[in-house]
Design a protein around this motif. Structure first.
Motif, short mmCIF file in Angstrom:
data_model
loop_
_atom_site.label_atom_id
_atom_site.label_comp_id
_atom_site.label_asym_id
_atom_site.label_seq_id
_atom_site.Cartn_x
_atom_site.Cartn_y
_atom_site.Cartn_z
N ILE A 135 0.99 -1.29 -0.09
CA ILE A 135 -0.03 -0.05 -0.01
C ILE A 135 0.91 1.33 0.03
O ILE A 135 0.60 2.24 -0.83
CB ILE A 135 -1.07 0.10 1.15
CG1 ILE A 135 -2.17 -1.00 1.30
CG2 ILE A 135 -1.53 1.49 1.20
CD1 ILE A 135 -2.72 -1.46 2.26
N LEU A 140 -0.71 -1.70 -4.01
CA LEU A 140 -2.13 -2.31 -3.60
C LEU A 140 -2.73 -0.94 -3.23
O LEU A 140 -2.31 0.03 -2.69
CB LEU A 140 -1.66 -2.89 -2.25
CG LEU A 140 -0.91 -4.34 -2.58
CD1 LEU A 140 -0.74 -5.11 -1.42
CD2 LEU A 140 -1.31 -5.16 -3.84
N ARG A 141 -4.34 -1.32 -3.06
CA ARG A 141 -5.31 -0.34 -2.81
C ARG A 141 -5.08 0.00 -1.24
O ARG A 141 -4.86 -0.97 -0.64
CB ARG A 141 -6.63 -0.82 -3.23
CG ARG A 141 -6.80 -0.85 -4.49
CD ARG A 141 -8.44 -1.20 -4.89
NE ARG A 141 -8.72 -1.38 -5.99
CZ ARG A 141 -9.79 -1.86 -6.57
NH1 ARG A 141 -10.49 -2.57 -5.69
NH2 ARG A 141 -10.17 -2.29 -7.69
N PRO A 142 -5.47 1.26 -0.80
CA PRO A 142 -5.40 1.45 0.53
C PRO A 142 -6.57 0.96 1.32
O PRO A 142 -6.96 2.06 2.20
CB PRO A 142 -5.29 3.10 0.40
CG PRO A 142 -6.08 3.28 -0.56
CD PRO A 142 -5.84 2.11 -1.65
N TYR A 143 -6.72 -0.23 1.45
CA TYR A 143 -7.77 -0.72 2.44
C TYR A 143 -6.89 -0.96 3.82
O TYR A 143 -5.73 -1.10 3.58
CB TYR A 143 -8.27 -2.32 2.00
CG TYR A 143 -8.89 -2.06 0.82
CD1 TYR A 143 -10.38 -1.42 0.88
CD2 TYR A 143 -8.73 -2.70 -0.39
CE1 TYR A 143 -11.26 -1.37 -0.05
CE2 TYR A 143 -9.54 -2.59 -1.58
CZ TYR A 143 -10.76 -1.94 -1.60
OH TYR A 143 -11.77 -2.07 -2.73
N ASN B 180 -16.91 -3.24 2.04
CA ASN B 180 -15.43 -3.36 1.94
C ASN B 180 -15.24 -4.88 1.40
O ASN B 180 -14.51 -5.07 0.60
CB ASN B 180 -14.77 -3.24 3.47
CG ASN B 180 -14.42 -1.75 3.45
OD1 ASN B 180 -14.42 -1.11 2.52
ND2 ASN B 180 -14.25 -1.31 4.74
N ASP B 183 -16.00 -5.12 -2.21
CA ASP B 183 -15.21 -4.60 -2.92
C ASP B 183 -13.92 -5.25 -2.98
O ASP B 183 -13.41 -5.48 -4.13
CB ASP B 183 -14.66 -3.11 -2.28
CG ASP B 183 -15.41 -2.11 -2.31
OD1 ASP B 183 -16.28 -2.01 -3.29
OD2 ASP B 183 -15.35 -1.05 -1.50
N ILE B 189 -7.29 -6.47 -4.71
CA ILE B 189 -6.61 -5.38 -3.86
C ILE B 189 -5.46 -4.71 -4.65
O ILE B 189 -4.72 -3.77 -4.26
CB ILE B 189 -6.04 -5.87 -2.65
CG1 ILE B 189 -5.00 -7.08 -2.81
CG2 ILE B 189 -7.22 -6.41 -1.70
CD1 ILE B 189 -4.36 -7.75 -1.57
N ALA B 191 -3.57 -2.24 -7.06
CA ALA B 191 -3.93 -0.84 -7.10
C ALA B 191 -4.27 -0.48 -8.79
O ALA B 191 -3.84 -1.17 -9.44
CB ALA B 191 -2.82 0.09 -6.84
#
Lengths: 191, 191
Positions: A135, A140-143, B180, B183, B189, B191
């Motif tokens: 992240i 990676l997406r900011p979950y 979430n 998602d 996950i 990006a």
DNA sequence: GTCTATACTAGGATAGAC
DNA sequence: GTCTATCCTAGTATAGAC
């Protein structure tokens, strides 16, 4: 321990008698009680072995110097291969999660259980740390990393319930399965 | 049944005595044996109830006329909400998967177990069908639908182990959790 | 219908022979 | 070290009172 893992896999911890384990092993329960003080202790040993397998399988990859995303992919791949090759142990390790919810009897056992949970936490942390790094560098997406690790490990653990070894399986089809798992978990299924 | 679900959730089927269920209910086991022939029958009833909850929660959505992707998202969302609001039943339903592996005693019980597995298959099929449709119209990637449903349901089932209701939880945070989950499962996950 | 009392057994654990 | 024989508790299930 392999005999115990197999027995526990088929019937679950509570429903498996020491006699059954002895039968799988081809002896009587005297032999088992010579080495293990109680059924719980036997289970704990199998459980620990499974956790160590997992840590061993992914820790080198997790700390390598590939990109976080590449490492995460390898970790998932490695874990799938462990499930495939060591199914009985892996199923015991999943049962262990459930067992920990209930209260074990003696305080000594609770202590052992504690160290097993520590191993599990270490294992989960390896994933979380790689996710965090991914992240941070924008791969990676900011979950919330502590959240996304849950569906990821859930998907992996659940494998122990639906995966069954198959005669016409080759190393190639096994690799394929591991790849697909990583693809789906990392990239999702939206086109 | 709610009392039984709670007891089974805490200790698991095998380790839960009828006395414990009776205690949760606030009576003695005479009452329970008046209604249920055996402990297994009680478990089966709880299990069935849980499966029906699941089917009820997602079947309307699954057969709606939104796009497959939108429906899939709603199904995941709905299932997460069921886990949140009916945790004991949901955990029993997960235990049921394991129990089916071991052999149940009487042939009558095996028959009941069979119908429960049918319910589970129906449930899984609702997902598979939507996924198939999504692939057909190009909304979803062309993985084997029977495979991708496994990590998806694994992630959902696994929730019963890590989710714990929380005082400072609001309807909004619960919705957020469900969103979430959808998602991550759908979009991955990366990006 | 729900209780108390009890039968019955599976299975964990131990003792002692070999 | 592994066996056989046994103890003993926990817990399922039933009988019969109320």
């Amino acid at each position: 321990m392999a005999a115990a893992a197999e027995a526990f896999m088929i019937n679950g911890f509570a429903a498996t008698s020491i006699d059954t384990v002895a039968e799988v092993l081809g002896c009587t329960k005297g032999r088992i009680y010579y080495q293990y003080k109680s059924k719980a202790d036997l289970f704990f040993d199998v459980h620990r072995e499974a956790m160590l397998m997992n840590l061993f399988a992914i820790s080198n990859v997790a700390k390598g110097n590939a990109s976080p995303l590449a490492r995460l992919r390898k970790m998932i791949h490695a874990q799938v291969m462990v499930v495939i090759t060591r199914l009985p142990f892996q199923r015991v390790s999943v049962q262990g999660v459930e067992l920990h919810l209930s209260g074990s009897t003696t305080s000594k056992q609770r202590e052992v259980l504690r160290t097993l949970m520590d191993l599990r936490d270490q294992y989960e942390k390896l994933f979380v740390d790689v996710i965090k790094e991914g992240i941070r560098i924008g791969e990676l997406r900011p979950y919330d990393p502590n959240f996304v690790v849950k569906p990821l490990l859930g998907a992996l653990n659940w494998m122990t319930y639906w995966y069954h070894p198959n005669r016409d399986e080759t190393d190639q089809t096994r690799q394929q399965l591991a790849d697909n798992m990583a693809d789906v978990m990392l990239g999702g299924i939206i086109a």
